[in-house]
Scaffold this motif. Structure first.
Motif, PDB file in Angstrom:
ATOM      1  N   UNK A 144       0.822  -1.210   0.000  1.00  0.00           N
ATOM      2  CA  UNK A 144       0.000   0.000   0.000  1.00  0.00           C
ATOM      3  C   UNK A 144       0.860   1.266   0.000  1.00  0.00           C
ATOM      4  N   UNK A 145       2.155   1.096  -0.336  1.00  0.00           N
ATOM      5  CA  UNK A 145       3.088   2.230  -0.464  1.00  0.00           C
ATOM      6  C   UNK A 145       3.063   3.130   0.772  1.00  0.00           C
ATOM      7  N   UNK A 146       3.235   2.499   1.928  1.00  0.00           N
ATOM      8  CA  UNK A 146       3.268   3.226   3.205  1.00  0.00           C
ATOM      9  C   UNK A 146       2.031   4.094   3.412  1.00  0.00           C
ATOM     10  N   UNK A 147       0.892   3.592   2.961  1.00  0.00           N
ATOM     11  CA  UNK A 147      -0.368   4.295   3.155  1.00  0.00           C
ATOM     12  C   UNK A 147      -0.789   5.186   2.001  1.00  0.00           C
ATOM     13  N   UNK A 148       0.121   5.428   1.068  1.00  0.00           N
ATOM     14  CA  UNK A 148      -0.186   6.320  -0.048  1.00  0.00           C
ATOM     15  C   UNK A 148      -1.327   5.795  -0.907  1.00  0.00           C
ATOM     16  N   UNK A 149      -1.481   4.466  -0.991  1.00  0.00           N
ATOM     17  CA  UNK A 149      -2.509   3.871  -1.841  1.00  0.00           C
ATOM     18  C   UNK A 149      -3.788   3.509  -1.083  1.00  0.00           C
ATOM     19  N   UNK A 150      -3.961   4.072   0.098  1.00  0.00           N
ATOM     20  CA  UNK A 150      -5.156   3.763   0.878  1.00  0.00           C
ATOM     21  C   UNK A 150      -6.284   4.760   0.648  1.00  0.00           C
TER      22      UNK A 150
ATOM     23  N   UNK B 236      -6.732  -1.944  -4.136  1.00  0.00           N
ATOM     24  CA  UNK B 236      -5.302  -1.991  -4.458  1.00  0.00           C
ATOM     25  C   UNK B 236      -4.709  -3.348  -4.098  1.00  0.00           C
ATOM     26  N   UNK B 237      -5.045  -3.874  -2.927  1.00  0.00           N
ATOM     27  CA  UNK B 237      -4.521  -5.179  -2.519  1.00  0.00           C
ATOM     28  C   UNK B 237      -5.042  -6.283  -3.432  1.00  0.00           C
ATOM     29  N   UNK B 238      -6.325  -6.221  -3.775  1.00  0.00           N
ATOM     30  CA  UNK B 238      -6.904  -7.237  -4.658  1.00  0.00           C
ATOM     31  C   UNK B 238      -6.259  -7.195  -6.036  1.00  0.00           C
ATOM     32  N   UNK B 239      -5.905  -6.009  -6.497  1.00  0.00           N
ATOM     33  CA  UNK B 239      -5.209  -5.870  -7.786  1.00  0.00           C
ATOM     34  C   UNK B 239      -3.809  -6.442  -7.699  1.00  0.00           C
ATOM     35  N   UNK B 240      -3.097  -6.147  -6.614  1.00  0.00           N
ATOM     36  CA  UNK B 240      -1.710  -6.605  -6.447  1.00  0.00           C
ATOM     37  C   UNK B 240      -1.630  -8.126  -6.445  1.00  0.00           C
ATOM     38  N   UNK B 241      -2.614  -8.777  -5.847  1.00  0.00           N
ATOM     39  CA  UNK B 241      -2.620 -10.243  -5.771  1.00  0.00           C
ATOM     40  C   UNK B 241      -2.732 -10.882  -7.157  1.00  0.00           C
TER      41      UNK B 241
END
Length: 310
Positions: free
Chosen positions: A208-214, A263-268
């Motif tokens: 999550x890029x240290x929260x940047x992508x939240x 974002x997490x679902x995309x990364x997986x």
């Protein structure tokens, strides 16, 4: 989304959302760490279905491992989870050096076993290369520990491509962990394809890029902690990224979820990535991360998200 996946070819089956334990008991890395909150966060993680915990000696100089071991012993859940940890750092007062010598790695595994209150570690990483020990010799030491049953899989973290290839000379490397997220996808050019080719699972940290992508940061109000020194949190780059992240809100609404979960679902879905390990320092953050398991994106939606950050 699949409920369980295998980490590469290790035989280790886990939920695709794991738990990055870098804030658990990590008094040396973060301020105001409350160990009671850390314990409760771990208990909630277990209750929410987390079965993959990623720790390291450097997270609290062993304290993260101790708290995980304590909670697993208290709950009797050791056999239900996959434990990963790492070592390489030698801390003497304020001096920190790196060591990958076979004797050091062997001792580190034995010490981690005691802190985790277990007789085997599922996945053990060399946390950083020391620049001195031949990488294949370091991995060879872990292979002997694997053959002895003390560890079940061998990992490398923060290794360059050249060092990774040397380390994997005999094909012993099972997992590679490195810094990766949608906003710094450089490893897709070389390291991740190499891992896919070699049957190595790639596990991104800071997905999550240290929260940047939240989606929690506004363009006009960047964080004022350690992150403000990082390039992606500065100037026009930060403004551009926050605008892109904000644009994901409609997609998140369509799936009744959060931007972070999108974002997490995309990364997986990235080829070579089996599991992601977002951090959590509170029960609420664990619950939020695990909601990703309820998200199933179409191929078109994944491409839409990825195209934003290309």
């Amino acid at each position: 989304m699949e409920k369980h996946v295998e980490i590469g070819k290790t035989g280790l089956q886990v939920a695709p959302i794991g738990f990055g334990a870098n804030t658990i008991g990590a008094h040396n890395l973060f301020q105001n760490i409350d160990e009671d909150v850390s314990r409760e966060t771990l208990r909630v993680a277990l209750a929410e279905g987390v079965d993959f915990f990623d720790s390291a000696f450097m997270y609290g100089l062993g304290r993260s491992e101790e708290l995980i071991g304590e909670v697993l012993a208290e709950t009797g859940r050791r056999s239900d989870v996959v434990l990963a940890t790492k070592a390489a750092h030698v801390v003497t007062g304020s001096n920190v050096t790196l060591d990958n010598a076979p004797t050091f790695l062997t001792e580190s595994v034995d010490k981690a076993l005691k802190r985790l209150e277990t007789d085997y570690i599922d996945l053990f990483y060399i946390h950083f290369p020391d620049g001195v020990t031949p990488p294949d010799e370091a991995v060879g030491a872990l292979q002997r520990l694997k053959e002895a049953g003390k560890i079940r899989a061998i990992g490398l973290s923060n290794f360059s491509m050249d060092a990774l290839k040397l380390a994997n000379k005999d094909g012993y490397v099972d997992v590679v962990q490195d810094k990766y997220s949608l906003v710094y996808p450089g490893l897709e050019e070389d390291m991740i394809p190499y891992c896919v080719e070699q049957g190595i699972s790639f596990i991104p940290y800071t997905p999550l890029a240290s929260g940047l992508l939240t989606g929690k940061f506004a363009a006009s109000n960047p964080p004022q902690d350690f992150r403000k020194e990082r390039p992606h949190f500065q100037g026009q780059t930060y403004i551009d990224i926050t605008a892109k992240v904000d644009s994901l809100q409609n997609l998140a609404n369509q799936h009744s979820t959060s931007i972070a979960n999108i974002v997490l679902a995309t990364t997986i879905t990235i080829n070579g990535v089996d599991v992601v390990i977002p951090g959590a320092k509170s029960p609420e953050q664990v619950r939020a991360n695990m909601k990703t398991l309820q998200v199933t994106l179409t191929h078109e939606e994944v491409m839409q998200v990825r195209a934003l950050f290309k």
